[in-house]
Design an enzyme around this catalytic site. Structure first.
Site, PDB file in Angstrom:
ATOM      1  N   SER A  81     -47.604  12.288 -34.385  1.00  0.00           N
ATOM      2  CA  SER A  81     -46.135  11.843 -34.172  1.00  0.00           C
ATOM      3  C   SER A  81     -45.512  11.877 -35.343  1.00  0.00           C
ATOM      4  O   SER A  81     -45.897  10.941 -36.405  1.00  0.00           O
ATOM      5  CB  SER A  81     -46.267  10.334 -33.236  1.00  0.00           C
ATOM      6  OG  SER A  81     -45.562  10.462 -32.969  1.00  0.00           O
TER       7      SER A  81
ATOM      8  N   LYS B 122     -47.760  10.006 -19.892  1.00  0.00           N
ATOM      9  CA  LYS B 122     -46.356  10.233 -20.199  1.00  0.00           C
ATOM     10  C   LYS B 122     -45.441  10.629 -18.567  1.00  0.00           C
ATOM     11  O   LYS B 122     -45.580  10.326 -18.026  1.00  0.00           O
ATOM     12  CB  LYS B 122     -45.611  11.564 -20.451  1.00  0.00           C
ATOM     13  CG  LYS B 122     -44.981  11.522 -21.909  1.00  0.00           C
ATOM     14  CD  LYS B 122     -45.102  13.043 -22.733  1.00  0.00           C
ATOM     15  CE  LYS B 122     -43.538  13.314 -22.750  1.00  0.00           C
ATOM     16  NZ  LYS B 122     -42.759  13.804 -23.678  1.00  0.00           N
TER      17      LYS B 122
ATOM     18  N   ASP C 198     -34.079   7.387 -12.338  1.00  0.00           N
ATOM     19  CA  ASP C 198     -33.797   8.927 -11.150  1.00  0.00           C
ATOM     20  C   ASP C 198     -34.502  10.170 -12.429  1.00  0.00           C
ATOM     21  O   ASP C 198     -34.950  10.637 -11.609  1.00  0.00           O
ATOM     22  CB  ASP C 198     -32.726   8.512 -11.249  1.00  0.00           C
ATOM     23  CG  ASP C 198     -31.886   8.122 -10.070  1.00  0.00           C
ATOM     24  OD1 ASP C 198     -32.888   7.082  -9.357  1.00  0.00           O
ATOM     25  OD2 ASP C 198     -30.951   7.736  -9.905  1.00  0.00           O
TER      26      ASP C 198
ATOM     27  N   ASN D 137     -40.738   8.760 -21.426  1.00  0.00           N
ATOM     28  CA  ASN D 137     -40.843   8.949 -22.754  1.00  0.00           C
ATOM     29  C   ASN D 137     -40.846   7.810 -23.835  1.00  0.00           C
ATOM     30  O   ASN D 137     -40.958   7.847 -24.586  1.00  0.00           O
ATOM     31  CB  ASN D 137     -40.407  10.189 -23.395  1.00  0.00           C
ATOM     32  CG  ASN D 137     -38.876  10.082 -23.377  1.00  0.00           C
ATOM     33  OD1 ASN D 137     -38.480   9.749 -23.024  1.00  0.00           O
ATOM     34  ND2 ASN D 137     -39.282  11.191 -24.442  1.00  0.00           N
TER      35      ASN D 137
ATOM     36  N   ASP E  65     -35.645  13.374 -23.058  1.00  0.00           N
ATOM     37  CA  ASP E  65     -36.498  14.489 -23.251  1.00  0.00           C
ATOM     38  C   ASP E  65     -35.097  15.061 -22.984  1.00  0.00           C
ATOM     39  O   ASP E  65     -34.483  16.170 -23.818  1.00  0.00           O
ATOM     40  CB  ASP E  65     -38.075  14.883 -22.923  1.00  0.00           C
ATOM     41  CG  ASP E  65     -39.023  14.476 -23.701  1.00  0.00           C
ATOM     42  OD1 ASP E  65     -38.550  14.596 -24.468  1.00  0.00           O
ATOM     43  OD2 ASP E  65     -39.873  14.263 -22.887  1.00  0.00           O
TER      44      ASP E  65
ATOM     45  N   GLY F  91     -41.430  29.124 -19.973  1.00  0.00           N
ATOM     46  CA  GLY F  91     -42.037  28.164 -19.802  1.00  0.00           C
ATOM     47  C   GLY F  91     -42.025  26.804 -18.314  1.00  0.00           C
ATOM     48  O   GLY F  91     -40.950  26.493 -18.320  1.00  0.00           O
TER      49      GLY F  91
ATOM     50  N   GLY G  42     -35.826  23.043 -32.800  1.00  0.00           N
ATOM     51  CA  GLY G  42     -36.250  21.619 -32.091  1.00  0.00           C
ATOM     52  C   GLY G  42     -36.396  20.690 -31.990  1.00  0.00           C
ATOM     53  O   GLY G  42     -36.801  20.310 -32.372  1.00  0.00           O
TER      54      GLY G  42
END
Length: 276
Positions: free
Chosen positions: A18, A69, A81, A90, A106, A131, A243
């Site tokens: 991480s 998660k 929500d 997360n 996220d 995806g 990303g």
């Protein structure tokens, strides 16, 4: 009352890879905040016990990564929500009243990254999403929230795309994986949420013939920083966004809640993560 140094961390298994401790540690030093952020390897069988003990140890919150998660939602007293819609959290906040608050940042990280690094207009036209995993759910939820008119979704396993369409509604149309290139026709936003193209993974094979140079193309993978998809899209003339920014921006709300300062995502932050 004794002075306690606030602590936060990231819960996962594995967790050694991480980047979060490096990122939060950098911000703590940069803003002169007395606090700590640590990686915590937790097996699924120990998750509840560890989370219940953390506030007693001085933790003010935590990030959550794979494979916890989804499970943390069942342990939280308050679920936002967004987190409920995505079906995963997360970011955890241990509140002073003893309640556990779960959120998902996220989608915020995804949209902020696009807004900061391109002329992205979510309402300009359809979005094409590759995806249908956990990251895809966060991306789709945020696209809907931002007012994207149509979402075209393609996944190697069609049933997962169909399940997301069933859940998120008719704004989503499902395209067979073999025809994924077709959904780029007229799309103004293109997002790869799969691990394809990542270091150690298979290449993402998609026909870009129908990709417009006006599209903004992003990949949530950041190893490598410039994936083949981004290289090819840039050659067509598209604005491309890597990303790494999503990782950086998703960390902002949690850091602010835990340590009381809203950190800035800038070139120095990116440089620290990439080069130290």
């Amino acid at each position: 009352m004794t002075h306690r140094i606030p602590m936060a961390g990231v819960l996962g298994a594995p967790v050694a890879h991480s980047q979060s401790p490096k990122l939060h540690g950098y911000w703590l030093r940069r803003y002169g905040i007395e606090g700590h952020y640590v990686p915590i390897h937790v097996e699924q069988s120990d998750l509840e016990e560890v989370i219940r003990a953390m506030p007693k140890m001085g933790f003010v919150g935590a990030n959550v990564t794979i494979p916890h998660k989804e499970a943390v939602l069942g342990l939280a007293d308050i679920v936002t929500d967004r987190a409920a819609l995505i079906g995963a959290a997360n970011t955890l906040i241990f509140r002073s009243d003893g309640k556990l608050h779960a959120d998902n940042t996220d989608g915020f990280g995804f949209t902020e990254n696009l807004r900061a690094n391109s002329d992205w207009d979510p309402k300009a036209g359809p979005a094409a999403v590759l995806g249908a995993g956990g990251a895809s759910r966060a991306v789709i939820a945020s696209l809907i929230e931002m007012g994207v008119p149509e979402i075209r979704l393609s996944n190697r396993t069609r049933t997962r795309s169909d399940a997301l369409r069933h859940e998120f509604g008719t704004k989503i149309s499902v395209v067979e994986w073999v025809n994924a290139g077709d959904m780029l026709d007229g799309a103004t936003t293109v997002i790869n949420t799969t691990a394809l193209g990542m270091v150690g993974q298979e290449e993402l094979k998609i026909n870009l013939d129908k990709l417009s140079p006006k599209a903004v193309v992003t990949d949530i993978v950041y190893t490598p920083l410039r994936t083949k998809l981004l290289e090819d899209a840039a050659a067509i003339g598209c604005q491309t966004v890597d990303g790494l920014g999503m990782l950086l921006y998703q960390a902002v709300p949690g850091f602010e809640r835990w340590f009381g300062t809203r950190p800035e995502v800038d070139a120095a932050t990116r440089d620290h993560i990439l080069n130290t």
